[in-house]
Write a protein that holds these residues in place. Structure first.
Motif, PDB file in Angstrom:
ATOM      1  N   MET A  76     -14.976  -2.039  60.717  1.00 34.44           N
ATOM      2  CA  MET A  76     -15.776  -0.840  60.492  1.00 34.44           C
ATOM      3  C   MET A  76     -14.811   0.220  60.003  1.00 34.44           C
ATOM      4  SD  MET A  76     -19.049  -1.177  61.057  1.00 34.44           S
ATOM      5  CE  MET A  76     -19.676   0.455  61.426  1.00 34.44           C
ATOM      6  N   GLY A  77     -15.077   0.817  58.839  1.00 35.11           N
ATOM      7  CA  GLY A  77     -14.097   1.735  58.289  1.00 35.11           C
ATOM      8  C   GLY A  77     -14.697   2.878  57.501  1.00 35.11           C
ATOM      9  N   ILE A  78     -13.872   3.870  57.253  1.00 33.02           N
ATOM     10  CA  ILE A  78     -14.242   4.992  56.391  1.00 33.02           C
ATOM     11  C   ILE A  78     -13.077   5.270  55.449  1.00 33.02           C
ATOM     12  CG2 ILE A  78     -15.783   6.106  58.059  1.00 33.02           C
ATOM     13  CD1 ILE A  78     -13.398   8.128  58.471  1.00 33.02           C
ATOM     14  N   ARG A  79     -13.404   5.773  54.277  1.00 27.38           N
ATOM     15  CA  ARG A  79     -12.386   6.236  53.343  1.00 27.38           C
ATOM     16  C   ARG A  79     -12.126   7.714  53.599  1.00 27.38           C
ATOM     17  NH1 ARG A  79     -11.481   2.377  49.625  1.00 27.38           N
ATOM     18  NH2 ARG A  79     -13.122   0.816  49.275  1.00 27.38           N
ATOM     19  N   THR A  80     -10.888   8.112  53.413  1.00 26.63           N
ATOM     20  CA  THR A  80     -10.527   9.507  53.589  1.00 26.63           C
ATOM     21  C   THR A  80      -9.361   9.809  52.664  1.00 26.63           C
ATOM     22  OG1 THR A  80      -9.973  11.192  55.249  1.00 26.63           O
ATOM     23  CG2 THR A  80      -8.918   9.047  55.490  1.00 26.63           C
ATOM     24  N   ASP A  81      -8.884  11.024  52.680  1.00 24.18           N
ATOM     25  CA  ASP A  81      -7.736  11.395  51.844  1.00 24.18           C
ATOM     26  C   ASP A  81      -7.134  12.676  52.401  1.00 24.18           C
ATOM     27  OD1 ASP A  81      -5.849  11.695  49.870  1.00 24.18           O
ATOM     28  OD2 ASP A  81      -7.249  12.531  48.391  1.00 24.18           O
ATOM     29  N   PHE A  82      -6.023  12.540  53.115  1.00 32.12           N
ATOM     30  CA  PHE A  82      -5.356  13.723  53.633  1.00 32.12           C
ATOM     31  C   PHE A  82      -3.880  13.444  53.867  1.00 32.12           C
ATOM     32  CE2 PHE A  82      -6.698  11.531  57.490  1.00 32.12           C
ATOM     33  CZ  PHE A  82      -5.658  11.727  58.384  1.00 32.12           C
ATOM     34  N   ASP A  83      -3.122  14.537  53.956  1.00 33.19           N
ATOM     35  CA  ASP A  83      -1.688  14.467  54.174  1.00 33.19           C
ATOM     36  C   ASP A  83      -1.413  14.451  55.680  1.00 33.19           C
ATOM     37  OD1 ASP A  83       1.053  14.779  54.341  1.00 33.19           O
ATOM     38  OD2 ASP A  83       1.153  16.457  52.924  1.00 33.19           O
ATOM     39  N   PRO A  84      -0.802  13.392  56.203  1.00 36.19           N
ATOM     40  CA  PRO A  84      -0.547  13.343  57.647  1.00 36.19           C
ATOM     41  C   PRO A  84       0.429  14.414  58.129  1.00 36.19           C
ATOM     42  CG  PRO A  84       0.586  11.544  56.539  1.00 36.19           C
ATOM     43  CD  PRO A  84      -0.310  12.188  55.522  1.00 36.19           C
ATOM     44  N   ARG A  85       1.183  15.012  57.223  1.00 36.92           N
ATOM     45  CA  ARG A  85       2.077  16.087  57.654  1.00 36.92           C
ATOM     46  C   ARG A  85       1.289  17.330  58.048  1.00 36.92           C
ATOM     47  NH1 ARG A  85       3.786  13.340  53.631  1.00 36.92           N
ATOM     48  NH2 ARG A  85       5.838  12.346  53.579  1.00 36.92           N
ATOM     49  N   ALA A  86       0.145  17.526  57.402  1.00 37.63           N
ATOM     50  CA  ALA A  86      -0.702  18.669  57.750  1.00 37.63           C
ATOM     51  C   ALA A  86      -1.505  18.395  59.016  1.00 37.63           C
ATOM     52  CB  ALA A  86      -1.646  19.000  56.596  1.00 37.63           C
ATOM     53  N   PHE A  87      -1.885  17.141  59.214  1.00 40.30           N
ATOM     54  CA  PHE A  87      -2.691  16.750  60.381  1.00 40.30           C
ATOM     55  C   PHE A  87      -2.105  15.476  60.985  1.00 40.30           C
ATOM     56  CE2 PHE A  87      -5.362  18.935  57.300  1.00 40.30           C
ATOM     57  CZ  PHE A  87      -5.815  20.000  58.058  1.00 40.30           C
ATOM     58  N   PRO A  88      -0.983  15.606  61.676  1.00 39.04           N
ATOM     59  CA  PRO A  88      -0.271  14.426  62.165  1.00 39.04           C
ATOM     60  C   PRO A  88      -0.843  13.790  63.426  1.00 39.04           C
ATOM     61  CG  PRO A  88       0.909  16.398  62.805  1.00 39.04           C
ATOM     62  CD  PRO A  88      -0.242  16.860  61.944  1.00 39.04           C
ATOM     63  N   LEU A  89      -1.663  14.523  64.168  1.00 36.59           N
ATOM     64  CA  LEU A  89      -2.127  14.002  65.451  1.00 36.59           C
ATOM     65  C   LEU A  89      -3.398  13.178  65.282  1.00 36.59           C
ATOM     66  CD1 LEU A  89      -1.523  17.032  67.847  1.00 36.59           C
ATOM     67  CD2 LEU A  89       0.026  15.157  67.226  1.00 36.59           C
ATOM     68  N   LEU A  90      -3.353  11.961  65.770  1.00 38.46           N
ATOM     69  CA  LEU A  90      -4.504  11.062  65.771  1.00 38.46           C
ATOM     70  C   LEU A  90      -4.975  10.910  67.210  1.00 38.46           C
ATOM     71  CD1 LEU A  90      -6.297   8.994  64.190  1.00 38.46           C
ATOM     72  CD2 LEU A  90      -4.574   7.271  64.786  1.00 38.46           C
ATOM     73  N   LEU A  91      -6.241  11.199  67.448  1.00 39.69           N
ATOM     74  CA  LEU A  91      -6.807  11.148  68.799  1.00 39.69           C
ATOM     75  C   LEU A  91      -7.992  10.192  68.821  1.00 39.69           C
ATOM     76  CD1 LEU A  91      -6.236  14.397  67.885  1.00 39.69           C
ATOM     77  CD2 LEU A  91      -6.511  14.672  70.339  1.00 39.69           C
ATOM     78  N   TRP A  92      -8.045   9.355  69.850  1.00 40.65           N
ATOM     79  CA  TRP A  92      -9.173   8.448  69.993  1.00 40.65           C
ATOM     80  C   TRP A  92      -9.238   7.923  71.423  1.00 40.65           C
ATOM     81  CZ3 TRP A  92      -4.427   6.583  68.583  1.00 40.65           C
ATOM     82  CH2 TRP A  92      -4.019   5.366  69.111  1.00 40.65           C
TER      83      TRP A  92
END
Length: 241
Positions: A76-92
């Protein structure tokens, strides 16, 4: 005085625009149980593989995604496009209901996981070696989906240490970071916050490109077993100040 006020207003507007630019990952919790999760796409890995069953259900009063694998594997997936330096935190958060006792992360023949959160990164594919290019071509011919330049998987590992990183036997461009392992914590919700940039640097020894997709996977196609799990909302955020 007016110039100073104008500069302050411009800076405030720029900050607000930046804050609003955080990528929105569709939340399961805002959907309706029994309905397909909005925007998320069910992606087969191969026509020869059975598909994992994904559905939305209510757990503790919150709508979540349920995965049930029976000798199966699909995403199950989604496409996205962003710079991880601007938003480095992944929460789940996720909860494994039924694990896979025979899974072994470092053994290709038994490399299954009850839960995975996969993050795809862009990059210059011309830098890849011949073996990785060949593996990517084979994977695309089987699944119809091109492999990303790099894939960082957060997994529930089997017979590996927590926080260990395992390189896929298929290609060096897939690295699996075990945030949990074996039977510890099964049956309880587990919450995570990871720094994508730090984890990518550690896994690949280079700077990350842009993030192009986020995918979830519960698979038992190698062990032929049964696994069930729940996935809560996934989100990203800027680094804490």
């Amino acid at each position: 005085m007016r110039a100073a006020l104008f500069a302050i207003c411009v800076a405030a507007l720029a900050g607000a625009a930046f804050a609003q630019s955080a990528p929105e990952i569709p939340r399961f919790s805002t959907g309706q149980a029994g309905a397909p999760p909005a925007v998320w796409e069910h992606i087969p890995l191969s026509h020869a593989k059975k598909a994992t069953e994904y559905s939305t259900v209510v757990d503790d009063g919150v709508v979540v995604l349920k995965a049930a694998a029976r000798s199966s594997a699909s995403l199950m997936g989604i496409r996205t496009d962003f710079d991880p330096r601007a938003f480095p935190l992944l929460l789940w958060r996720w909860k494994v209901i039924q694990g896979i006792p025979g899974a072994e992360t470092q053994n290709r023949a038994r490399e299954d996981a009850p839960v995975r959160l996969m993050v795809s990164f862009s990059g210059d594919t011309r830098k890849l070696g011949a073996l990785d290019r060949a593996a990517a071509a084979v994977a695309e011919s089987i699944s119809g989906q091109p492999l990303p330049y790099a894939e960082l998987m957060y997994i529930w590992g089997g017979r590996v240490a927590v926080d260990s990183i395992t390189t896929s036997s298929l290609t060096s461009r897939i690295r699996m970071l075990a945030v949990a392992a074996d039977d510890q914590g099964i049956g309880r919700w587990q919450n995570y916050t990871r720094n994508l940039v730090e984890d990518y640097r550690r896994a690949f020894g280079e700077e990350p490109g842009r993030i192009t997709a986020i995918q979830l996977l519960t698979d038992t196609d190698n062990t032929g077993g049964i696994a069930e799990a729940l996935y809560g909302d996934v989100s990203v955020a800027p680094a804490a100040r």
